[in-house]
Design a protein around this motif. Structure first.
Motif, PDB file in Angstrom:
ATOM      1  N   LEU A 343     -86.456  59.188 -22.173  1.00 44.23           N
ATOM      2  CA  LEU A 343     -86.742  59.812 -23.470  1.00 44.23           C
ATOM      3  C   LEU A 343     -86.664  61.331 -23.356  1.00 44.23           C
ATOM      4  O   LEU A 343     -86.073  62.010 -24.212  1.00 44.23           O
ATOM      5  CB  LEU A 343     -88.124  59.380 -23.954  1.00 44.23           C
ATOM      6  N   TYR A 344     -87.236  61.860 -22.303  1.00 43.65           N
ATOM      7  CA  TYR A 344     -87.225  63.314 -22.098  1.00 43.65           C
ATOM      8  C   TYR A 344     -85.795  63.819 -21.924  1.00 43.65           C
ATOM      9  O   TYR A 344     -85.400  64.819 -22.539  1.00 43.65           O
ATOM     10  CB  TYR A 344     -88.062  63.650 -20.865  1.00 43.65           C
ATOM     11  N   TYR A 345     -85.023  63.117 -21.105  1.00 43.29           N
ATOM     12  CA  TYR A 345     -83.680  63.587 -20.788  1.00 43.29           C
ATOM     13  C   TYR A 345     -82.701  63.342 -21.927  1.00 43.29           C
ATOM     14  O   TYR A 345     -81.927  64.237 -22.301  1.00 43.29           O
ATOM     15  CB  TYR A 345     -83.178  62.896 -19.518  1.00 43.29           C
ATOM     16  N   LEU A 346     -82.712  62.149 -22.490  1.00 41.77           N
ATOM     17  CA  LEU A 346     -81.707  61.788 -23.495  1.00 41.77           C
ATOM     18  C   LEU A 346     -82.002  62.370 -24.872  1.00 41.77           C
ATOM     19  O   LEU A 346     -81.078  62.519 -25.684  1.00 41.77           O
ATOM     20  CB  LEU A 346     -81.595  60.263 -23.600  1.00 41.77           C
ATOM     21  N   VAL A 347     -83.248  62.679 -25.148  1.00 46.37           N
ATOM     22  CA  VAL A 347     -83.609  63.189 -26.478  1.00 46.37           C
ATOM     23  C   VAL A 347     -83.908  64.691 -26.417  1.00 46.37           C
ATOM     24  O   VAL A 347     -83.203  65.505 -27.017  1.00 46.37           O
ATOM     25  CB  VAL A 347     -84.807  62.417 -27.059  1.00 46.37           C
ATOM     26  N   PHE A 348     -84.938  65.063 -25.680  1.00 46.84           N
ATOM     27  CA  PHE A 348     -85.355  66.468 -25.671  1.00 46.84           C
ATOM     28  C   PHE A 348     -84.306  67.376 -25.025  1.00 46.84           C
ATOM     29  O   PHE A 348     -83.878  68.379 -25.613  1.00 46.84           O
ATOM     30  CB  PHE A 348     -86.698  66.608 -24.951  1.00 46.84           C
ATOM     31  N   VAL A 349     -83.887  67.023 -23.806  1.00 49.51           N
ATOM     32  CA  VAL A 349     -82.938  67.872 -23.082  1.00 49.51           C
ATOM     33  C   VAL A 349     -81.603  67.947 -23.815  1.00 49.51           C
ATOM     34  O   VAL A 349     -81.025  69.027 -23.988  1.00 49.51           O
ATOM     35  CB  VAL A 349     -82.744  67.365 -21.644  1.00 49.51           C
ATOM     36  N   GLN A 350     -81.124  66.796 -24.287  1.00 45.98           N
ATOM     37  CA  GLN A 350     -79.811  66.787 -24.945  1.00 45.98           C
ATOM     38  C   GLN A 350     -79.853  67.440 -26.321  1.00 45.98           C
ATOM     39  O   GLN A 350     -78.818  67.890 -26.819  1.00 45.98           O
ATOM     40  CB  GLN A 350     -79.291  65.349 -25.074  1.00 45.98           C
ATOM     41  N   PHE A 351     -81.023  67.490 -26.937  1.00 41.66           N
ATOM     42  CA  PHE A 351     -81.117  68.183 -28.218  1.00 41.66           C
ATOM     43  C   PHE A 351     -81.081  69.699 -28.009  1.00 41.66           C
ATOM     44  O   PHE A 351     -80.440  70.425 -28.762  1.00 41.66           O
ATOM     45  CB  PHE A 351     -82.400  67.789 -28.954  1.00 41.66           C
ATOM     46  N   MET A 352     -81.775  70.163 -26.974  1.00 33.88           N
ATOM     47  CA  MET A 352     -81.814  71.595 -26.709  1.00 33.88           C
ATOM     48  C   MET A 352     -80.476  72.116 -26.193  1.00 33.88           C
ATOM     49  O   MET A 352     -80.105  73.264 -26.427  1.00 33.88           O
ATOM     50  CB  MET A 352     -82.925  71.911 -25.706  1.00 33.88           C
ATOM     51  N   THR A 353     -79.766  71.262 -25.488  1.00 30.94           N
ATOM     52  CA  THR A 353     -78.419  71.587 -25.010  1.00 30.94           C
ATOM     53  C   THR A 353     -77.714  70.239 -24.868  1.00 30.94           C
ATOM     54  O   THR A 353     -78.131  69.273 -25.481  1.00 30.94           O
ATOM     55  CB  THR A 353     -78.469  72.349 -23.672  1.00 30.94           C
ATOM     56  N   HIS A 354     -76.673  70.150 -24.064  1.00 29.03           N
ATOM     57  CA  HIS A 354     -76.128  68.819 -23.800  1.00 29.03           C
ATOM     58  C   HIS A 354     -75.276  68.836 -22.546  1.00 29.03           C
ATOM     59  O   HIS A 354     -74.737  69.874 -22.148  1.00 29.03           O
ATOM     60  CB  HIS A 354     -75.337  68.283 -24.999  1.00 29.03           C
ATOM     61  N   GLU A 355     -75.195  67.673 -21.908  1.00 31.69           N
ATOM     62  CA  GLU A 355     -74.431  67.503 -20.683  1.00 31.69           C
ATOM     63  C   GLU A 355     -73.410  66.378 -20.841  1.00 31.69           C
ATOM     64  O   GLU A 355     -73.037  65.729 -19.854  1.00 31.69           O
ATOM     65  CB  GLU A 355     -75.369  67.215 -19.513  1.00 31.69           C
ATOM     66  N   LEU A 356     -72.971  66.145 -22.055  1.00 29.31           N
ATOM     67  CA  LEU A 356     -72.044  65.038 -22.318  1.00 29.31           C
ATOM     68  C   LEU A 356     -70.734  65.203 -21.567  1.00 29.31           C
ATOM     69  O   LEU A 356     -70.044  64.214 -21.287  1.00 29.31           O
ATOM     70  CB  LEU A 356     -71.769  64.924 -23.818  1.00 29.31           C
ATOM     71  N   LEU A 357     -70.362  66.430 -21.242  1.00 31.50           N
ATOM     72  CA  LEU A 357     -69.104  66.694 -20.543  1.00 31.50           C
ATOM     73  C   LEU A 357     -69.341  67.004 -19.072  1.00 31.50           C
ATOM     74  O   LEU A 357     -68.456  67.543 -18.401  1.00 31.50           O
ATOM     75  CB  LEU A 357     -68.371  67.856 -21.212  1.00 31.50           C
ATOM     76  N   SER A 358     -70.529  66.659 -18.565  1.00 31.44           N
ATOM     77  CA  SER A 358     -70.869  66.883 -17.158  1.00 31.44           C
ATOM     78  C   SER A 358     -71.132  65.549 -16.469  1.00 31.44           C
ATOM     79  O   SER A 358     -71.555  64.578 -17.100  1.00 31.44           O
ATOM     80  CB  SER A 358     -72.107  67.781 -17.035  1.00 31.44           C
ATOM     81  N   VAL A 359     -70.910  65.529 -15.165  1.00 32.37           N
ATOM     82  CA  VAL A 359     -71.079  64.286 -14.407  1.00 32.37           C
ATOM     83  C   VAL A 359     -72.538  63.845 -14.372  1.00 32.37           C
ATOM     84  O   VAL A 359     -72.832  62.653 -14.240  1.00 32.37           O
ATOM     85  CB  VAL A 359     -70.532  64.479 -12.968  1.00 32.37           C
ATOM     86  N   SER A 360     -73.481  64.781 -14.509  1.00 29.99           N
ATOM     87  CA  SER A 360     -74.904  64.441 -14.439  1.00 29.99           C
ATOM     88  C   SER A 360     -75.303  63.430 -15.514  1.00 29.99           C
ATOM     89  O   SER A 360     -76.082  62.504 -15.245  1.00 29.99           O
ATOM     90  CB  SER A 360     -75.748  65.709 -14.576  1.00 29.99           C
ATOM     91  N   PHE A 361     -74.789  63.600 -16.732  1.00 31.14           N
ATOM     92  CA  PHE A 361     -75.153  62.703 -17.830  1.00 31.14           C
ATOM     93  C   PHE A 361     -74.684  61.283 -17.542  1.00 31.14           C
ATOM     94  O   PHE A 361     -75.409  60.312 -17.797  1.00 31.14           O
ATOM     95  CB  PHE A 361     -74.529  63.209 -19.134  1.00 31.14           C
ATOM     96  N   TRP A 362     -73.500  61.127 -16.996  1.00 31.59           N
ATOM     97  CA  TRP A 362     -72.950  59.795 -16.765  1.00 31.59           C
ATOM     98  C   TRP A 362     -73.496  59.169 -15.500  1.00 31.59           C
ATOM     99  O   TRP A 362     -73.596  57.940 -15.406  1.00 31.59           O
ATOM    100  CB  TRP A 362     -71.428  59.892 -16.757  1.00 31.59           C
ATOM    101  N   LEU A 363     -73.877  59.997 -14.520  1.00 28.84           N
ATOM    102  CA  LEU A 363     -74.563  59.451 -13.352  1.00 28.84           C
ATOM    103  C   LEU A 363     -75.927  58.893 -13.725  1.00 28.84           C
ATOM    104  O   LEU A 363     -76.417  57.961 -13.085  1.00 28.84           O
ATOM    105  CB  LEU A 363     -74.719  60.538 -12.285  1.00 28.84           C
ATOM    106  N   TYR A 364     -76.544  59.487 -14.738  1.00 28.82           N
ATOM    107  CA  TYR A 364     -77.819  58.939 -15.217  1.00 28.82           C
ATOM    108  C   TYR A 364     -77.674  57.458 -15.544  1.00 28.82           C
ATOM    109  O   TYR A 364     -78.518  56.634 -15.161  1.00 28.82           O
ATOM    110  CB  TYR A 364     -78.291  59.717 -16.456  1.00 28.82           C
ATOM    111  N   TRP A 365     -76.596  57.081 -16.246  1.00 31.86           N
ATOM    112  CA  TRP A 365     -76.429  55.697 -16.664  1.00 31.86           C
ATOM    113  C   TRP A 365     -76.160  54.776 -15.474  1.00 31.86           C
ATOM    114  O   TRP A 365     -76.650  53.638 -15.437  1.00 31.86           O
ATOM    115  CB  TRP A 365     -75.302  55.599 -17.694  1.00 31.86           C
ATOM    116  N   VAL A 366     -75.408  55.250 -14.495  1.00 33.10           N
ATOM    117  CA  VAL A 366     -75.154  54.433 -13.304  1.00 33.10           C
ATOM    118  C   VAL A 366     -76.452  54.197 -12.540  1.00 33.10           C
ATOM    119  O   VAL A 366     -76.769  53.069 -12.148  1.00 33.10           O
ATOM    120  CB  VAL A 366     -74.113  55.119 -12.404  1.00 33.10           C
ATOM    121  N   VAL A 367     -77.227  55.271 -12.344  1.00 35.97           N
ATOM    122  CA  VAL A 367     -78.477  55.164 -11.598  1.00 35.97           C
ATOM    123  C   VAL A 367     -79.489  54.287 -12.351  1.00 35.97           C
ATOM    124  O   VAL A 367     -80.152  53.427 -11.762  1.00 35.97           O
ATOM    125  CB  VAL A 367     -79.056  56.570 -11.331  1.00 35.97           C
ATOM    126  N   MET A 368     -79.605  54.493 -13.661  1.00 37.66           N
ATOM    127  CA  MET A 368     -80.544  53.692 -14.435  1.00 37.66           C
ATOM    128  C   MET A 368     -80.151  52.212 -14.454  1.00 37.66           C
ATOM    129  O   MET A 368     -81.012  51.329 -14.451  1.00 37.66           O
ATOM    130  CB  MET A 368     -80.627  54.219 -15.879  1.00 37.66           C
TER     131      MET A 368
END
Length: 400
Positions: A343-368
């Motif tokens: 919730l913190y990462y996908l809502v708060f962090v992505q609202f304040m900025t975004h990492e949709l074009l960075s590997v970190s955002f997509w690694l989140y889904w693999v790890v989760m």
């Protein structure tokens, strides 16, 4: 017999490291490493991939929507097509990698932690060298906050926030694996490596000087020590107290926050000037500035929901919001801490900025996906060098 050979484990770690190292070389070696990792993940983990028709359909629909949005857009394709192509690239590679990783989630996550440890150590070493020598070497001077003499740790990431996100993701992964080790094998408390990883991640977050993730450190400390909150508070005071004393003008400046709010106001005005078709399907090829602020034109939107609406329209945002809510609800049922982090990462962090074009955002889904697989399906916790009990041949994507 080991679940994977030592050479394959090393190759897995090496590919992950280069997949994280976006700025290590002037060539797109990170993209190449991710492609090789996605295509050889099943071989490296010695598991047969099981593709789900649901996963194929989901990726196909999302890709088709991006292409359809591009087809109906108006403008020049020379700049914005890169955004759509990056999204398609990351979606497909993350899906292929997830299909392989969930076959042996704990082995994959342990390799991920080793790769991230190397990545964070490189960032901290270059940060320390830059502070000592006053040279800019894989660090980011804080020009935007009016302090070019202060360096934020960066490692081989594009921004300090991406560096801090990877550190936070590693800390959450280490916490989850540590809990699994304690719960399932109390006599073999192989928790030292995870404690070291958590500490390394927290130090990396502090060195990044990224306020979004600095705010999350108390949560990590409480989750790490549980009832020993007092000790966590002492360590928090040591870590953040020195930061606040040394960088008080950075920690408490509201310039970037006010700029973000002003950007949102400008974007709302921009949307009000668009036609119905542009608002619904977006304008991914739009190359003109979105707004003018602080004496310059802005061609980039640093907020995930506004970025998605501007590029791909409201019709792309609404299903994402619905799927996000469903994902957080299901995750909360099996792992409340992971749900809070998400919730913190996908809502708060992505609202304040975004990492949709960075590997970190997509690694989140693999790890989760791997952590979900461990929690939801009760796999035996695997310790390298021991025999693995049980065999998993069903895909997370088929069951989720």
């Amino acid at each position: 017999m080991h679940s994977t050979t030592l050479s394959k484990q090393r190759l897995l770690v090496l590919l992950m490291f280069f997949g994280l190292a976006n700025t290590l070389t002037p060539f797109p070696t990170d993209k190449l490493a991710l492609i090789v990792l996605a295509l050889t993940g099943g071989w490296l983990l010695e598991r047969r991939l099981v593709f789900s028709w649901n996963g194929i359909a989901s990726i196909g629909l999302l890709t088709a929507w991006l292409l359809l949005s591009c087809f109906f857009s108006i403008g020049r394709p020379d700049s914005a097509w890169q955004d759509a192509s990056l999204l398609i690239f990351f979606m497909v590679t993350a899906w292929l990698l997830t299909t392989a990783a969930v076959m042996r989630p704990t082995e994959f996550l342990n390799s991920f932690l080793v790769a991230v440890a190397l990545y964070l150590l490189c960032g901290l070493v270059t940060w320390g060298y830059s502070l000592w020598s006053n040279n800019i070497f894989y660090v980011m001077p804080l020009y935007g906050k009016g302090r070019p003499d202060i360096y934020a740790a960066l490692s081989f990431a594009t921004t300090p926030q991406v560096f801090a996100t990877i550190a936070a993701l590693a800390a959450v992964t280490a916490l989850s694996l540590k809990q699994a080790a304690i719960a399932q094998m109390p006599k073999k408390r192989l928790i030292c490596r995870y404690d070291i990883m958590i500490m390394l991640s927290i130090i990396a977050i502090v060195a990044s000087l990224n306020r979004v993730w600095l705010l999350f450190i108390p949560v990590l400390l409480v989750a790490w020590w549980g009832r020993r909150v007092l000790l966590a508070g002492v360590l928090l005071g040591v870590l953040l107290g020195g930061f606040l004393l040394a960088y008080s003008d950075i920690a408490f400046t509201l310039g970037t926050v006010s700029s973000r709010l002003l950007m949102i106001d400008h974007m709302i005005t921009f949307f009000g000037e668009q036609g119905i078709s542009s608002l619904l399907v977006g304008r991914p090829f739009y190359s003109e500035p979105y707004f003018h602020m602080h004496g310059r034109d802005f061609h980039y939107v640093e907020s995930a929901p506004f970025f998605l609406v501007a590029k791909f329209g409201l019709l792309s945002l609404l299903p994402i919001v619905i799927l996000l809510g469903a994902w957080l609800f299901r995750l909360y049922r099996i792992a409340p801490f992971l749900a809070f982090f998400s919730l913190y990462y996908l809502v708060f962090v992505q609202f304040m900025t975004h990492e949709l074009l960075s590997v970190s955002f997509w690694l989140y889904w693999v790890v989760m996906a791997c952590l979900w697989s461990e929690r939801a399906h009760g796999l035996n916790f695997y310790i390298p060098g021991t025999k693995r009990s049980g065999n998993r041949e069903s895909s997370f994507l088929c069951q989720a």
